[in-house]
Motif scaffolding. Sequence first.
Motif, PDB file in Angstrom:
ATOM      1  N   SER A  53       0.266  -5.127  11.039  1.00 50.20           N
ATOM      2  CA  SER A  53       0.945  -3.845  11.449  1.00 50.20           C
ATOM      3  C   SER A  53       2.417  -4.420  12.060  1.00 50.20           C
ATOM      4  CB  SER A  53       0.005  -2.957  12.319  1.00 50.20           C
ATOM      5  OG  SER A  53       0.847  -1.817  12.646  1.00 50.20           O
ATOM      6  N   ILE A  77       4.611  -5.782   9.323  1.00 53.65           N
ATOM      7  CA  ILE A  77       5.338  -4.762   8.300  1.00 53.65           C
ATOM      8  C   ILE A  77       6.302  -3.963   9.029  1.00 53.65           C
ATOM      9  CG2 ILE A  77       4.782  -2.616   7.201  1.00 53.65           C
ATOM     10  CD1 ILE A  77       3.472  -5.114   5.719  1.00 53.65           C
ATOM     11  N   CYS A 115       6.555  -1.513   2.061  1.00 56.56           N
ATOM     12  CA  CYS A 115       5.169  -0.570   2.100  1.00 56.56           C
ATOM     13  C   CYS A 115       4.189  -0.829   1.255  1.00 56.56           C
ATOM     14  CB  CYS A 115       5.695   0.813   1.716  1.00 56.56           C
ATOM     15  SG  CYS A 115       6.838   1.538   3.204  1.00 56.56           S
ATOM     16  N   PHE A 173       1.895  -3.733   2.392  1.00 49.71           N
ATOM     17  CA  PHE A 173       0.940  -2.854   3.089  1.00 49.71           C
ATOM     18  C   PHE A 173      -0.214  -2.273   2.693  1.00 49.71           C
ATOM     19  CE2 PHE A 173       1.143  -0.245   7.496  1.00 49.71           C
ATOM     20  CZ  PHE A 173       0.124  -0.924   8.088  1.00 49.71           C
ATOM     21  N   TYR A 186      -7.486   0.624   7.090  1.00 48.85           N
ATOM     22  CA  TYR A 186      -7.033  -0.155   8.162  1.00 48.85           C
ATOM     23  C   TYR A 186      -8.131  -0.068   9.600  1.00 48.85           C
ATOM     24  CZ  TYR A 186      -3.901  -1.657  11.950  1.00 48.85           C
ATOM     25  OH  TYR A 186      -3.364  -2.576  12.909  1.00 48.85           O
TER      26      TYR A 186
END
Length: 277
Positions: free
Chosen positions: A238, A241, A161, A164, A223
């Motif tokens: 995306s 992840i 996370c 990300f 994003y």
Amino acid sequence: MAHRLFEGKEHAASYWKFRISPSDDLIQHVLTFVGKQKGGPLLLAVDVGCGSGQSTVQLAKHFESVVGTDVSPAQLEVALQHTREPNVTYRQSVAEELPFADSSVDLITAMSAFHWFDRRRFLREVHRVLKPRACLALLNYTIDMEVDYPGCCLQSLNQVCKEFYAALHPYRSPHLGANSIELYRESYNSIPYANKEWHECVCVKMPMPLRSYMGLVESFSSYQVLLREDPEKAARLSQDICQRLMTIMKVTSAETEVVVGVKYFYLMASKNGPGDM
């Protein structure tokens, strides 16, 4: 000048589907503050930068009338499609020029929106429309959400996370500075009201499918900037992840439910009344 980043129809639909609202406990904390400071009947609440209206409708059972305002017609269209409460309406307006009379509003909220406003102009407008001893509540949460899944190494899960969030950081708006908490704290310190409160690191646990967690992060402005600049890169990021998280969780479906820890911070302030210092 306010920053307008959430006006597209697809983004508005994503907002409705994935964006989270403050918990009932947080809303109740705001209402307790309002009751303590103002008292009396609660006639009008205004939710500024209401987006697709999830947070707006949370106020409906506590006020005679609730109005959500937003600059985006697309967001308001989605809000209207999903609102069933008869005392909730929506109006298109910028945050810095609210369509309400002087001293007419009991509560103004902005939930995950204030950081996009012209903050000084908005706070002046808040002062104009609030009744004496009426209240302002500004709520937001940080991007560093944590994911929990039973029997899973939390450190490994949340390292993904963090990667990300780090990948999205270069696409963060300069308007937000290094840390949006500081924007709120600065505004809190600038509000010249005697009665005000600051709250930070209030963690709320929210169960949701892993797909919804991914959609929530994908609805963030950083994003969305990446998506506009390089759709393929955004999709790869995306997908990678999500797959890495599922591998650590040892599941094959993004519909698997996880628990997301969301860290809120917020301020509340009551406009001075007659005789207040």
